[in-house]
Write an enzyme that holds these catalytic residues in place. Structure first.
Site, short mmCIF file in Angstrom:
data_model
loop_
_atom_site.label_atom_id
_atom_site.label_comp_id
_atom_site.label_asym_id
_atom_site.label_seq_id
_atom_site.Cartn_x
_atom_site.Cartn_y
_atom_site.Cartn_z
N GLU A 125 -2.31 -5.49 37.41
CA GLU A 125 -3.33 -5.01 37.99
C GLU A 125 -2.70 -3.42 38.09
O GLU A 125 -2.15 -3.71 39.94
CB GLU A 125 -3.49 -5.71 38.55
CG GLU A 125 -5.21 -4.73 38.90
CD GLU A 125 -5.77 -4.25 37.99
OE1 GLU A 125 -6.45 -5.16 37.17
OE2 GLU A 125 -6.05 -3.02 38.21
N GLY B 230 -11.20 -5.05 38.76
CA GLY B 230 -11.80 -4.73 38.35
C GLY B 230 -13.09 -3.86 38.37
O GLY B 230 -13.53 -3.84 39.03
N THR B 231 -13.09 -3.27 37.16
CA THR B 231 -14.80 -2.55 37.06
C THR B 231 -16.02 -3.29 37.73
O THR B 231 -16.57 -2.91 38.82
CB THR B 231 -14.90 -2.36 36.24
OG1 THR B 231 -13.88 -1.88 35.29
CG2 THR B 231 -16.62 -1.11 36.10
N CYS B 232 -16.55 -4.04 37.91
CA CYS B 232 -17.41 -5.30 38.26
C CYS B 232 -17.04 -5.10 39.23
O CYS B 232 -18.36 -5.09 40.25
CB CYS B 232 -16.79 -6.86 37.75
SG CYS B 232 -18.54 -7.88 38.17
N LYS C 4 -24.97 -3.80 43.45
CA LYS C 4 -26.33 -4.89 43.27
C LYS C 4 -25.98 -5.21 44.52
O LYS C 4 -27.01 -4.96 45.82
CB LYS C 4 -25.87 -6.47 42.58
CG LYS C 4 -26.93 -6.44 41.35
CD LYS C 4 -25.94 -5.89 40.19
CE LYS C 4 -26.78 -4.92 39.55
NZ LYS C 4 -26.09 -4.08 38.05
N GLU D 116 -33.19 10.97 28.04
CA GLU D 116 -32.85 10.02 27.30
C GLU D 116 -32.90 10.55 25.49
O GLU D 116 -34.12 11.16 25.73
CB GLU D 116 -33.51 8.39 26.96
CG GLU D 116 -33.18 7.48 26.32
CD GLU D 116 -31.63 7.20 26.35
OE1 GLU D 116 -31.37 6.89 27.21
OE2 GLU D 116 -31.85 7.08 24.56
N VAL E 245 -28.81 16.59 26.47
CA VAL E 245 -28.15 16.88 27.62
C VAL E 245 -27.32 18.33 26.35
O VAL E 245 -26.83 17.59 26.20
CB VAL E 245 -28.14 16.34 28.50
CG1 VAL E 245 -27.56 17.97 29.01
CG2 VAL E 245 -29.20 15.83 29.48
N GLY F 251 -22.18 6.26 28.15
CA GLY F 251 -20.97 5.68 27.44
C GLY F 251 -19.97 5.80 28.10
O GLY F 251 -19.83 5.65 29.33
N HIS G 38 -44.54 -26.97 41.48
CA HIS G 38 -45.37 -25.56 41.62
C HIS G 38 -45.48 -25.53 43.16
O HIS G 38 -45.78 -26.25 43.92
CB HIS G 38 -46.89 -26.13 41.07
CG HIS G 38 -48.37 -25.52 41.42
ND1 HIS G 38 -48.49 -25.44 40.86
CD2 HIS G 38 -49.09 -25.71 42.42
CE1 HIS G 38 -49.57 -24.12 41.25
NE2 HIS G 38 -49.94 -24.09 42.60
C1 LIG Z 1 -22.45 0.54 37.45
C2 LIG Z 1 -22.00 -0.95 36.50
C3 LIG Z 1 -22.23 -1.15 36.98
C4 LIG Z 1 -22.62 -2.26 36.00
N1 LIG Z 1 -23.13 -4.03 36.66
C5 LIG Z 1 -23.17 -4.78 35.98
C6 LIG Z 1 -23.94 -6.48 36.10
O1 LIG Z 1 -24.70 -6.21 36.26
N2 LIG Z 1 -23.61 -7.02 34.71
C7 LIG Z 1 -22.46 -7.62 33.77
O2 LIG Z 1 -22.37 -8.61 33.87
N3 LIG Z 1 -21.69 -6.09 33.82
C8 LIG Z 1 -21.94 -5.20 34.11
N4 LIG Z 1 -21.46 -4.28 34.38
C9 LIG Z 1 -20.12 -3.97 32.77
C10 LIG Z 1 -18.58 -4.89 34.10
O3 LIG Z 1 -18.66 -4.54 34.88
C11 LIG Z 1 -17.50 -5.14 32.73
O4 LIG Z 1 -18.85 -5.13 31.32
C12 LIG Z 1 -16.38 -5.70 33.47
O5 LIG Z 1 -16.07 -5.60 34.32
C13 LIG Z 1 -16.09 -5.71 31.83
O6 LIG Z 1 -14.47 -6.48 32.77
P1 LIG Z 1 -12.88 -6.34 31.80
O7 LIG Z 1 -12.06 -7.46 32.49
O8 LIG Z 1 -13.19 -6.46 30.27
O9 LIG Z 1 -12.59 -4.77 32.97
P2 LIG Z 1 -12.70 -4.11 33.69
O10 LIG Z 1 -13.37 -5.18 34.63
O11 LIG Z 1 -12.43 -2.90 33.99
O12 LIG Z 1 -11.07 -3.95 34.08
C14 LIG Z 1 -9.96 -3.63 33.97
C15 LIG Z 1 -9.33 -4.09 34.70
O13 LIG Z 1 -8.00 -3.50 33.73
C16 LIG Z 1 -6.73 -2.89 34.85
N5 LIG Z 1 -6.00 -1.54 34.54
C17 LIG Z 1 -6.37 -1.26 32.90
N6 LIG Z 1 -5.79 -0.34 31.65
C18 LIG Z 1 -4.18 -1.39 32.66
C19 LIG Z 1 -2.80 -1.09 32.39
N7 LIG Z 1 -2.34 -0.61 31.60
N8 LIG Z 1 -1.69 -1.21 33.65
C20 LIG Z 1 -3.07 -2.56 34.21
N9 LIG Z 1 -3.92 -2.67 34.37
C21 LIG Z 1 -4.80 -2.02 33.95
C22 LIG Z 1 -8.27 -2.25 35.50
O14 LIG Z 1 -7.23 -0.75 36.85
C23 LIG Z 1 -8.82 -2.59 35.73
O15 LIG Z 1 -9.08 -3.32 37.09
C24 LIG Z 1 -20.95 -2.69 35.31
C25 LIG Z 1 -20.36 -1.73 35.11
C26 LIG Z 1 -20.87 -0.81 35.76
C27 LIG Z 1 -19.96 0.68 35.00
#
Ligand SMILES: Cc1cc2nc3c(=O)[nH]c(=O)nc-3n(C[C@H](O)[C@H](O)[C@H](O)COP(=O)(O)OP(=O)(O)OC[C@H]3O[C@@H](n4cnc5c(N)ncnc54)[C@H](O)[C@@H]3O)c2cc1C
Length: 457
Positions: free
Chosen positions: A17, A23-25, A34, A185, A219, A249, A430
């Site tokens: 990592e 990650g993103t989540c 949330k 939109e 836009v 996107g 209920h």
């Molecule tokens: C604002 C926002 C709100 C969201 N809310 C929700 C929600 O309420 N419910 C829901 O289900 N989903 C939600 N999502 C979507 C969700 O976050 C993603 O679908 C999910 O995190 C995808 O998981 P992943 O493991 O595929 O990737 P990610 O979570 O993106 O993890 C990928 C990881 O790989 C690492 N990485 C990338 N390239 C490399 C590399 N070359 N070497 C080492 N590490 C690397 C990154 O640093 C990252 O930590 C939301 C997304 C956003 C942006």
């Protein structure tokens, strides 16, 4: 999830990592949004309290405190994941991964490089906010979702580009925080993937809350000016707002992994996989956002479980207990944290028609449910889609309070192939909101007790 399950199944696992685990989540997606949504809902509850006989006095809000709390929640979860990885014996390697061959990975960190070998590789590199032509997200005035989560002062006005899930969630949050919010939109409606009555209800609710909606228009550009950001639309209109948030996107993190070199097929940034999460190269799997499917955390997690099982099922080591698995996308719930909340699972009414499936649709309003009325939450409805021939519940949309929690019951029904009778004959407590689901299912037979109307034969 894949790393921990792999270790539980007896494999030696290394997780690479480049940022923080989660990650993103955890760091900039589901959880931080949330946490801020919870602050927005607390504000909303205070503002609506008078209606319930409670007076709060003057209500004030400090975004910096809400953001600090959000950071604490994230920190707690991220360190929890780090502890779990350690407890399961997963080797956590910090750095940027580059796949040199189907069983060799180079990890770069600063000046240092480490090469590790692996029998199986799971690519789970996710996605990032995508840029759009004419709009440069500088992170200060024109924001992506990542920066929007870290503002410490509520902007007076905010224009959101994109009326999809992220755009509508941020609109809900910042409108409640006190920003004047405008959504632009390109499609004719916000939340275009939802059942049309669901999108319509949320659009009406947004307008009532003062959120400006401009649909069917794009836009063209954003420009930084002294007073803020000027946004030009394709129909010639202009908006001047303090901040702009771009939610349109995601781009997929597949470009710098060396996939060309090892021959993994990538289409427009998406790593191609089959239903076992295998790429075209034996021993290399891919899961989550980087595969470009449903960009949801729980989909990524499930795909991770499927991939790691398949990887270990191939690997006949005596301690490995992986089993052959395939992804099933027929009962994936979605949860959208707007006001009102939205959730859905399975197929929509229009999709059933496209598939020439004969269905009955049942609908029941929150306003006819005792608990919803007692809570002061009468906005919304549950709509179920039932296959006529089999009486199986094949889809459901919920818009209203706690929709995102309620969908669990129907997700189970869709996944297990339950029939309407299974839900109708399950006694629901209920007064509770799940009774709305039960009555919607009854309504698919024209037999909802608390709904006037003709019986369906
Ligand atoms: C604002 C926002 C709100 C969201 N809310 C929700 C929600 O309420 N419910 C829901 O289900 N989903 C939600 N999502 C979507 C969700 O976050 C993603 O679908 C999910 O995190 C995808 O998981 P992943 O493991 O595929 O990737 P990610 O979570 O993106 O993890 C990928 C990881 O790989 C690492 N990485 C990338 N390239 C490399 C590399 N070359 N070497 C080492 N590490 C690397 C990154 O640093 C990252 O930590 C939301 C997304 C956003 C942006």
């Amino acid at each position: 999830m894949a790393a921990i399950r792999g270790a539980q199944l007896g494999a030696r696992v290394c997780l690479i990592e480049r940022g923080r685990v989660g990650g993103t989540c955890l760091n900039r997606g589901c959880i931080p949004t949330k946490a801020l949504y919870a602050s927005a809902m607390a504000l909303s509850a205070c503002r609506g309290a008078h209606h319930l006989g409670v007076d709060t006095g003057e209500i004030s809000f400090e975004l910096s405190r809400a953001v600090s709390r959000k950071d604490e929640v994230v920190e707690r979860l991220v360190s929890g994941v780090e502890r779990l990885l350690k407890a399961n014996g997963v080797d956590l390697l910090s750095g940027d991964a580059f796949i040199e061959s189907h069983e060799r990975i180079r990890v770069r960190k600063g000046e240092g490089t480490e090469v590790i070998g692996a029998k199986n590789i799971i690519i789970a590199t996710g996605s990032e906010p995508a840029s759009i032509p004419g709009i440069e997200a500088d992170g200060d005035d024109v924001l992506t979702t990542t920066e929007a989560l870290n503002l410490t002062r509520t902007p007076e006005s905010l224009l959101i580009i994109g009326g999809g899930v992220a755009g509508c969630e941020f609109a809900t949050i910042f409108a409640e925080f006190g920003s004047e919010v405008t959504i632009v939109e390109y499609l004719p409606t916000i939340l275009p993937a939802e059942e049309p009555p669901v999108s319509r209800l949320v659009a009406k609710s947004f307008r009532e809350r003062g959120i400006g909606l401009h649909t069917g228009v794009t836009v063209e550009s954003t420009e930084r000016v002294d007073e803020g950001v000027r946004t030009r639309l394709s129909d010639g209109r202009e908006f001047l707002t303090e901040k702009v948030l771009v939610t349109t996107g995601r781009s997929f993190n597949s470009g710098s992994l060396g996939l060309d070199g090892v021959g993994v097929v990538v289409e427009e940034g998406r790593v191609s996989v089959n239903s076992r999460m295998e790429t075209n190269v034996a021993g290399i799997y891919a899961i989550g956002d980087v595969t470009g499917g449903m960009l949801l955390a729980h989909v990524a997690s499930r795909e991770g479980i499927v991939a790691v099982n398949n990887a270990l099922a191939q690997d006949n080591g005596k301690d490995n207990k992986g089993k052959d698995m395939e992804m099933d996308y027929s009962a994936i719930p979605s949860a959208i944290f707007t006001t009102p909340e939205i959730a859905s699972v399975g197929i929509k009414e229009a999709e059933a028609k496209e598939q020439c499936m004969e269905v009955n649709v049942g609908r029941f309003p929150y306003g006819a449910n005792g608990k919803a009325l007692a809570m002061g939450e009468e906005e919304g409805f549950v709509q179920v889609v039932v296959e006529r021939a089999t009486e199986r519940v094949v889809g459901c949309s919920i818009v209203g309070a706690h929709a995102t929690d309620l969908i669990g019951e129907v997700a189970l029904a869709v996944k297990a192939g339950l029939k309407t009778a299974d839900i109708i004959e399950t006694v629901h407590a209920h007064p509770t909101l799940p009774e709305i689901i039960q009555e919607a299912v009854e309504d698919s037979h024209g037999m909802a007790i608390h709904k006037a109307g003709r019986r369906r034969r």
